[in-house]
Design a protein around this motif. Sequence first.
Motif, short mmCIF file in Angstrom:
data_model
loop_
_atom_site.label_atom_id
_atom_site.label_comp_id
_atom_site.label_asym_id
_atom_site.label_seq_id
_atom_site.Cartn_x
_atom_site.Cartn_y
_atom_site.Cartn_z
N CYS A 91 0.80 -0.99 0.00
CA CYS A 91 0.08 0.11 0.08
C CYS A 91 0.77 1.30 0.09
N CYS A 92 1.99 1.35 0.83
CA CYS A 92 2.71 2.48 0.98
C CYS A 92 3.45 2.43 -0.29
N GLN A 93 4.04 1.45 -1.02
CA GLN A 93 4.70 1.51 -2.19
C GLN A 93 3.89 2.45 -3.46
N GLU A 94 2.44 1.83 -3.41
CA GLU A 94 1.47 2.38 -4.52
C GLU A 94 1.35 3.83 -4.26
N GLY A 95 1.39 4.29 -2.68
CA GLY A 95 1.05 5.49 -2.46
C GLY A 95 2.04 6.47 -2.65
N TYR A 96 3.20 5.99 -2.38
CA TYR A 96 4.44 6.78 -2.84
C TYR A 96 4.64 7.02 -4.39
N GLN A 97 4.37 5.91 -5.21
CA GLN A 97 4.41 6.13 -6.46
C GLN A 97 3.40 7.24 -7.04
N LEU A 98 2.33 7.37 -6.18
CA LEU A 98 1.12 8.31 -6.74
C LEU A 98 1.45 9.74 -5.97
N GLY A 99 2.47 9.79 -5.25
CA GLY A 99 3.04 11.23 -4.96
C GLY A 99 2.73 11.28 -3.12
N TYR A 100 2.05 10.55 -2.83
CA TYR A 100 1.87 10.74 -1.32
C TYR A 100 3.15 10.73 -0.52
N ARG A 101 3.31 11.64 0.57
CA ARG A 101 4.43 11.77 1.46
C ARG A 101 3.99 11.70 2.89
N THR A 102 2.70 11.33 2.95
CA THR A 102 2.12 11.06 4.50
C THR A 102 1.40 9.89 4.49
N PHE A 103 1.73 8.78 5.36
CA PHE A 103 0.89 7.66 5.44
C PHE A 103 0.26 7.65 6.92
N VAL A 104 -1.14 7.23 6.75
CA VAL A 104 -1.83 7.30 8.07
C VAL A 104 -2.30 5.90 8.17
N LEU A 105 -1.74 5.01 9.09
CA LEU A 105 -1.98 3.64 9.49
C LEU A 105 -3.19 3.47 10.52
N GLN A 106 -4.26 3.18 10.32
CA GLN A 106 -5.28 3.28 11.09
C GLN A 106 -5.94 1.91 11.46
N SER A 107 -6.38 1.67 12.42
CA SER A 107 -6.94 0.46 12.89
C SER A 107 -7.89 0.62 14.19
N GLY A 108 -8.82 -0.39 14.37
CA GLY A 108 -9.18 -0.43 15.75
C GLY A 108 -8.21 -0.77 16.83
#
Length: 349
Positions: A91-108
């Motif tokens: 997911c991070c790899q795909e997001g990085y390739q899309l240009g995102y530079r913040t990842f929000v890891l969310q769970s219960g």
Amino acid sequence: MKNILEKLYKYNDLSPEELLEIITYFNYSDPERLFFYAQRTREKVYGKKVYMRGLIEFSNYCKQNCLYCGLRRENKNVERYRLSLEEIMECCQEGYQLGYRTFVLQSGEDIFYDDDKICRIIKAIREKFSDVAITLSIGEREKKSYRKYFEAGADRYLLRHETASEDLYKKFHPTMNIVSRQNCLQELKEIGFQTGAGFMVGLPGQRDENLVEDLLFLKRLQPHMVGIGPFIPHGETPLGCEVGGTVAKTLIMLALTRLLLPNVLLPATTAMGTLDPIGREKALKAGANVVMPNLSPISVREKYEIYQGKICTGDESAHCRSCIETRIHQAGFEVDLSRGDHITIGGKQ
């Protein structure tokens, strides 16, 4: 009302009585002037930039039993899932390739992911993507755990306070304690996290006086981020038949939060877009400046159902980004894919 608005805009503060007066007034009056001041305040700090965060919902298990949440422990109709480290990294790899530079890891609140597992995830992301900001949203943990996450490389932590009313908190959180919740937020700030709080609008029995409590709590806490969304009933919870919150009231609270905390990072939440096709655009025009497109695998998006009817559960990540970017531009704002730090943390953007 004009004098109170001008005072709020100039000093970024009001008395409890004045806050109650302004909320009550805009229950029945056009809040256009309020939104105007909120927009001006945001533009003084952040301009027209809207920061994009890539959201990864990596587990829908939860040990808590909050009355409003579809992920609550006693909801037996949830198809539970957990993402592996490899899946999170994809997911991070795909997001990085899309240009995102913040990842929000969310769970219960999923105790399967103990400190070692969380730190392993953080370190793996930090090692591969050294220039990103890592945000956690995994609920209440011990202070020593928060410190481990910070030392492993996490930058931000989101923990909504949900409501600052002790009575409401106790009513809707039978397995939790308001003092513990608020202490966690203080501890996160002390450790050095960019810390996010937030609350729901429209909970059953919530009064305008309770919303004033929320605003005053935020003013005291001085968080870096604030998430505000309407209460949306979920049919598999004890509150499934209750009346939900409204976009209109939530917009008022977003604008007041922006005026009380000029530098805050303020999301236009998915819940707003769920209730109103242009709800997120309305939030941006009321002072919000963050959106969080979903990077989770499509196969699990519908399973992370805090409330029912959530939008963007079937779109591919690339489509999700393209769609929301177009809407941001059409609303008159600029997309910013940088880390998008809080202004006092990262310096002027």
